[in-house]
Write a protein that holds these residues in place. Structure first.
Motif, PDB file in Angstrom:
ATOM      1  N   MET A   1       6.602 -25.231  20.011  1.00 61.39           N
ATOM      2  CA  MET A   1       7.730 -25.653  19.181  1.00 61.39           C
ATOM      3  C   MET A   1       8.034 -24.623  18.095  1.00 61.39           C
ATOM      4  SD  MET A   1       7.187 -29.763  18.665  1.00 61.39           S
ATOM      5  CE  MET A   1       5.575 -29.588  17.883  1.00 61.39           C
ATOM      6  N   LEU A   2       7.004 -23.914  17.656  1.00 66.73           N
ATOM      7  CA  LEU A   2       7.205 -22.924  16.610  1.00 66.73           C
ATOM      8  C   LEU A   2       8.156 -21.818  17.047  1.00 66.73           C
ATOM      9  CD1 LEU A   2       3.547 -22.522  15.292  1.00 66.73           C
ATOM     10  CD2 LEU A   2       5.432 -23.682  14.142  1.00 66.73           C
ATOM     11  N   PHE A   3       8.208 -21.539  18.334  1.00 66.10           N
ATOM     12  CA  PHE A   3       9.025 -20.425  18.798  1.00 66.10           C
ATOM     13  C   PHE A   3      10.506 -20.737  18.739  1.00 66.10           C
ATOM     14  CE2 PHE A   3       4.861 -19.620  20.519  1.00 66.10           C
ATOM     15  CZ  PHE A   3       4.686 -18.297  20.156  1.00 66.10           C
ATOM     16  N   ALA A   4      10.844 -22.020  18.692  1.00 71.01           N
ATOM     17  CA  ALA A   4      12.248 -22.375  18.470  1.00 71.01           C
ATOM     18  C   ALA A   4      12.693 -21.966  17.076  1.00 71.01           C
ATOM     19  CB  ALA A   4      12.445 -23.884  18.663  1.00 71.01           C
ATOM     20  N   VAL A   5      11.723 -21.774  16.165  1.00 75.02           N
ATOM     21  CA  VAL A   5      12.020 -21.359  14.791  1.00 75.02           C
ATOM     22  C   VAL A   5      11.811 -19.859  14.605  1.00 75.02           C
ATOM     23  CG1 VAL A   5      11.398 -21.663  12.358  1.00 75.02           C
ATOM     24  CG2 VAL A   5      11.391 -23.629  13.907  1.00 75.02           C
ATOM     25  N   TYR A   6      10.691 -19.334  15.124  1.00 75.83           N
ATOM     26  CA  TYR A   6      10.299 -17.972  14.793  1.00 75.83           C
ATOM     27  C   TYR A   6      10.907 -16.901  15.693  1.00 75.83           C
ATOM     28  CZ  TYR A   6       6.882 -19.855  11.522  1.00 75.83           C
ATOM     29  OH  TYR A   6       6.284 -20.490  10.466  1.00 75.83           O
ATOM     30  N   LEU A   7      11.073 -17.161  16.979  1.00 71.14           N
ATOM     31  CA  LEU A   7      11.602 -16.117  17.852  1.00 71.14           C
ATOM     32  C   LEU A   7      13.021 -15.691  17.485  1.00 71.14           C
ATOM     33  CD1 LEU A   7      10.201 -16.758  21.444  1.00 71.14           C
ATOM     34  CD2 LEU A   7       9.378 -15.245  19.640  1.00 71.14           C
ATOM     35  N   PRO A   8      13.903 -16.615  17.037  1.00 75.27           N
ATOM     36  CA  PRO A   8      15.211 -16.127  16.562  1.00 75.27           C
ATOM     37  C   PRO A   8      15.104 -15.143  15.401  1.00 75.27           C
ATOM     38  CG  PRO A   8      15.327 -18.481  16.992  1.00 75.27           C
ATOM     39  CD  PRO A   8      13.885 -18.090  17.112  1.00 75.27           C
ATOM     40  N   LEU A   9      14.064 -15.248  14.586  1.00 77.62           N
ATOM     41  CA  LEU A   9      13.892 -14.293  13.485  1.00 77.62           C
ATOM     42  C   LEU A   9      13.560 -12.898  14.013  1.00 77.62           C
ATOM     43  CD1 LEU A   9      11.871 -16.498  10.966  1.00 77.62           C
ATOM     44  CD2 LEU A   9      14.317 -16.005  10.977  1.00 77.62           C
ATOM     45  N   PHE A  10      12.782 -12.838  15.094  1.00 74.53           N
ATOM     46  CA  PHE A  10      12.523 -11.551  15.726  1.00 74.53           C
ATOM     47  C   PHE A  10      13.776 -11.042  16.425  1.00 74.53           C
ATOM     48  CE2 PHE A  10       8.181 -13.016  15.200  1.00 74.53           C
ATOM     49  CZ  PHE A  10       7.502 -11.848  14.909  1.00 74.53           C
ATOM     50  N   ARG A  11      14.544 -11.954  16.996  1.00 75.83           N
ATOM     51  CA  ARG A  11      15.792 -11.565  17.644  1.00 75.83           C
ATOM     52  C   ARG A  11      16.780 -11.007  16.613  1.00 75.83           C
ATOM     53  NH1 ARG A  11      18.028  -9.483  22.022  1.00 75.83           N
ATOM     54  NH2 ARG A  11      20.029 -10.408  22.597  1.00 75.83           N
ATOM     55  N   ASP A  12      16.814 -11.626  15.434  1.00 82.13           N
ATOM     56  CA  ASP A  12      17.683 -11.127  14.375  1.00 82.13           C
ATOM     57  C   ASP A  12      17.285  -9.726  13.928  1.00 82.13           C
ATOM     58  OD1 ASP A  12      19.046 -13.499  14.463  1.00 82.13           O
ATOM     59  OD2 ASP A  12      17.940 -14.408  12.817  1.00 82.13           O
ATOM     60  N   ALA A  13      16.001  -9.387  14.125  1.00 80.33           N
ATOM     61  CA  ALA A  13      15.527  -8.051  13.770  1.00 80.33           C
ATOM     62  C   ALA A  13      15.758  -7.048  14.895  1.00 80.33           C
ATOM     63  CB  ALA A  13      14.047  -8.101  13.413  1.00 80.33           C
TER      64      ALA A  13
END
Length: 362
Positions: free
Chosen positions: A199-211
């Motif tokens: 479930m954490l990746f629904a929050v954190y992976l977009p932050l890596f994608r934004d980078a």
């Protein structure tokens, strides 16, 4: 600060999210049900988690990096705002509950090994001082904390685990093939208890994608982190089996700690507690900050008072149960129900994205 969001950091975050608190409190329950055939439900867990990882990374591919950052994958891809808000709210509840479970379980272990008379509330409040300081620096500060402690902690833990093989008996691993498939089937619903990290990746992976992380490296790093965590989980299961066997292992509350205790005349459990404390601190940071990010994205209030309120909720969830047994009987079913709904929503979102044939960004 975006330089912190590199491929290695993504793999480390995946490892820590998948491994969870590193307490392996679920191993005795699984051994009690399926004995040496524990490898069958564990293989099912690895398969389900691998599919989840590929599904979530594929959803990240549909995100538009030019748009403003969103709280989660759901509000980035769902057009129905009330539905995405409801799922995000459910994730917020699940994150706080799991942080409370991890905190209370770790405190129970601390009281078992070193501080039997210290009040739970005191230990819980002291523990929350770390995330309270980290949250003021944002996601990159939390990520730097996770990465800085990762390798020293992992190396110490693996060395101590391998030393536990000194008194092992490989015959305890047999038979591998189940003799009661009904028991295996009854164990499968408990896979959800091992899966909240996704479930954490629904929050954190977009932050890596934004980078502007490339999708190919993202998929590779997520799989690398997941498979490494699964290998460490398998090592822990194997050590419990070869040191104690399935029946004695099922009667121990903390079989990994007991495996360390029987080495060197019981002088190592306190030292082994150090990597466990780091792992628990890391997972509490990840879950609490994910909850904090969801609240900030909806309220637009970035304040230490918001962080303090969320951490206070985690403390309350930690101290309410009278015993560790109530933690699992009361909190675990709620967490697993929330997971089932969230992962079903992820699957539905992935199917809709595939059917829609939305153009993807590289």
């Amino acid at each position: 600060m975006l330089k912190q969001r590199n491929r290695n950091a993504m793999a480390i975050l995946t490892f820590e999210a998948v491994l969870g608190s590193g307490l392996f409190e679920w191993v005795p329950a699984w051994l009690d049900r399926v004995h040496t055939a524990i490898w069958v439900p564990f293989a099912a867990y690895v398969l389900v988690a691998a599919v989840l990882s590929l599904l979530i990374v594929d959803l990240i591919r549909a995100l538009d990096p030019q748009k403003a950052p969103s709280a989660t994958v759901f509000d980035a891809l769902m057009r129905t705002r009330w539905l995405s808000a409801a799922i995000n709210g459910l994730m917020l509840v699940a994150f706080l509950i799991y942080a409370g479970i991890a905190l209370r379980t770790a405190i129970h272990l601390i009281k078992y090994i070193a501080l039997p008379y210290t009040p739970v509330l005191v230990l819980a409040v002291l523990w929350m001082l770390i995330p309270l300081q980290l949250f003021s620096g944002g996601f990159d500060t939390v990520l730097r904390f996770e990465v800085a402690l990762f390798w020293p902690t992992l190396i110490v833990a693996i060395i101590m685990l391998l030393l536990c093989l000194e008194v092992s008996d490989l015959a305890n691993l047999l038979p591998v093939w189940p003799t009661d498939w009904g028991a295996v089937a009854r164990t499968l619903p408990q896979l959800l208890y091992l899966l909240p990290g996704w479930m954490l990746f629904a929050v954190y992976l977009p932050l890596f994608r934004d980078a502007s992380r490339h999708l190919g490296s993202m998929r590779l790093m997520v799989l690398t982190g997941f498979l490494s965590a699964a290998a460490l989980q398998a090592l822990n299961i194997g050590i419990v089996l070869v040191d104690f066997g399935p029946y004695e292992g099922a009667t121990l509350n903390w079989p990994i700690v007991e495996a360390v205790r029987i080495q060197q005349e019981g002088r190592w459990p306190v030292l082994f507690l150090l990597p466990i404390l780091v792992a628990v601190s890391s997972v509490i940071n990840l879950y609490a900050y994910a909850a904090y990010r969801i609240v900030v994205c909806y309220t637009r209030i970035r304040s230490m008072w918001v962080a303090a309120l969320l951490l206070a909720i985690v403390i309350i969830l930690c101290v309410i149960p009278e015993s560790l047994k109530y933690v699992f009987s009361g909190y675990a079913p709620v967490l697993e129900l929330a997971e089932a709904i969230i992962y079903a929503a992820l699957l539905g979102l992935w199917i809709r994205t595939k059917m829609k044939g939305r153009p993807r960004c590289s």
